[in-house]
Design an enzyme around this catalytic site. Structure first.
Site, PDB file in Angstrom:
ATOM      1  N   GLU A 101     -34.272  -8.611 -19.497  1.00 12.10           N
ATOM      2  CA  GLU A 101     -33.096  -8.225 -18.712  1.00 12.10           C
ATOM      3  C   GLU A 101     -31.986  -7.706 -19.617  1.00 12.10           C
ATOM      4  O   GLU A 101     -31.220  -6.815 -19.234  1.00 12.10           O
ATOM      5  CB  GLU A 101     -32.598  -9.416 -17.893  1.00 12.10           C
ATOM      6  N   SER A 317     -44.193  -2.350 -22.083  1.00  9.09           N
ATOM      7  CA  SER A 317     -42.897  -2.550 -22.731  1.00  9.09           C
ATOM      8  C   SER A 317     -41.825  -2.110 -21.743  1.00  9.09           C
ATOM      9  O   SER A 317     -42.125  -1.739 -20.600  1.00  9.09           O
ATOM     10  CB  SER A 317     -42.801  -1.729 -24.022  1.00  9.09           C
TER      11      SER A 317
END
Length: 425
Positions: A101, A317
């Site tokens: 995040e 990713s």
């Protein structure tokens, strides 16, 4: 020579029965062994088809519900060791969520999570000795967690500040630690593989009680460096554990398009390397397999290949969106009962090792530590910009000195264009 021609002439006119009787009286010379292979002769041409080769089986200890399938395969680890395994996996999982995040918020440039592969890290790390040398690919953060790499070290590296051991020269998640015998990660795939084999060969010549472990993915196994590493490891008899994390995807390329045949494990016997395939979601199976592998490579001074079958639950990713090439339903299957943390939790519940209140408190504490460290790491200065020219050569060559002088002049002329206050003087 004339006698030979005379015999051949007679045989050409003889009946098949007489030819057969004649041939049976001839004592054949022993067949020479070819230097390139040891194999029997056959009289009829036969193709060896891939489907005729028996697949290498997958070794496991626990079922999905956490039950040990064969009591003789229970590693009988202490309660404390099992709790550390569980908490290290939970710590890694919790830290991954927050740092992922953090990248999405633009606070770091890049991140890779380890969802679904935690057991391959922790199970293997627990079976190794701290002195064993690790060459990772980029998704082995759990090995460092087990060895004692701290939350602050992880986050300082991702933020590339003055306390980053790499001095901000690497992308985020490219960890390394001399103290923990973990060689700094490198972005290009498979470069670590021949390096690991070379290090193992050096250790073999030193006759020390240490092995090398080289982690890589099934996608990296398609690189030329992987094949060179396999061949050198086999022919030089290097004490190296070649640990393949087969998570099903090489970024967006599924394994079904990455290779044909029986996965990566089948390449072991083909190169003359002892091989075992293991359930990578089963931390005990990974532990047992790695422990067996370490004993083998040190006793025999030979390599071994482990293929851990797992599933990459996360995107490759932060630069990837896996919803473009797989369904949410597929991912959820692996993110529930088949998840390595869920499997170990089920085992711990059966053993009476699990306390929901304590574990919730642990997760909460980890979250607080990670969030606090992010705040602290963000405030730290970046290394002095001049360090980008340092650390490669023992003595800086003239062309780098010229580039540094050019950079100094540029910054002096354009101070207002650069956030110099964020860099260490």
């Amino acid at each position: 020579m004339h006698l030979f021609r005379y015999s051949c002439n007679l045989l050409s006119k003889a009946s098949p029965q007489r030819v057969a009787r004649f041939c049976s009286t001839i004592k054949p010379n022993p067949e020479p062994e070819y230097p390139g292979a040891s194999a029997p002769y056959i009289g009829i041409p036969k193709l060896t088809m891939p489907k005729e080769v028996t697949p290498i089986p997958i070794y496991r200890v626990m079922a999905t519900n956490g039950c040990v399938l064969d009591s003789t395969q229970d590693p009988n680890l202490s309660k404390e060791t099992i709790q550390k395994m569980f908490r290290d996996m939970v710590l890694l999982n919790t830290m991954d969520k927050i740092l992922y995040e953090s990248q999405r918020q633009g606070r770091i440039s890049f991140y890779m999570t380890n969802y679904g592969e935690e057991a391959t890290h922790i199970g293997s790390a627990a079976a190794l000795e701290q002195r064993d040398l690790i060459y990772g690919q980029y998704r082995e953060a759990g090995v460092l967690v087990w060895r004692g790499f701290t939350i602050s070290q992880f986050i300082d590296q991702c933020y590339g500040n003055v306390d980053d051991a790499g001095r901000g020269k690497q992308m985020p998640v490219h960890y390394g630690s001399r103290e923990l015998n973990f060689v700094t990660l490198s972005s290009p795939l498979a470069t670590q593989m021949p390096q690991a084999v070379g290090a193992a060969y050096a250790m073999k010549r030193q006759n020390n009680d240490t092995c090398v472990v080289c982690y890589f993915g099934e996608g990296a196994a398609s690189e030329g460096d992987a094949h060179a590493a396999f061949n050198f490891a086999a022919t030089l008899d290097c004490p190296v554990i070649l640990f393949c994390r087969n998570n099903g995807f090489a970024i967006s390329t599924p394994s079904s398009e990455q290779y044909k045949g029986d996965g990566i494990a089948a390449r072991g016997p083909a190169y003359g390397i002892a091989t075992i395939r293991v359930d990578g979601t089963d931390v005990f199976a990974v532990y047992n397999a790695t422990k067996l592998a370490r004993e083998y490579v040190l006793k025999e001074n030979k390599p071994i290949l482990i293929e851990a079958m797992t599933y990459r639950i996360s995107h490759h990713s932060t630069s990837d969106d896996s919803s473009a090439y797989r369904s949410a339903e597929e991912v959820e299957i692996w993110n529930s009962d088949r998840h390595p943390i869920s499997k170990l939790k089920n085992f711990m519940i059966q053993k009476g090792f699990f306390n929901e209140t304590e574990e919730s408190s642990f997760v909460s504490e980890v979250r607080k530590k990670v969030l606090k460290q992010i705040t602290e790491s963000e405030k730290k200065l970046k290394p002095n910009w001049k360090e980008m020219f340092e650390g490669v050569y023992h003595e800086m060559p003239k062309h780098l000195k010229d580039q540094m002088k050019e950079m100094e002049d540029h910054i002096a002329a354009h101070k207002d264009a650069y956030p110099l206050k964020k860099f260490k003087n």
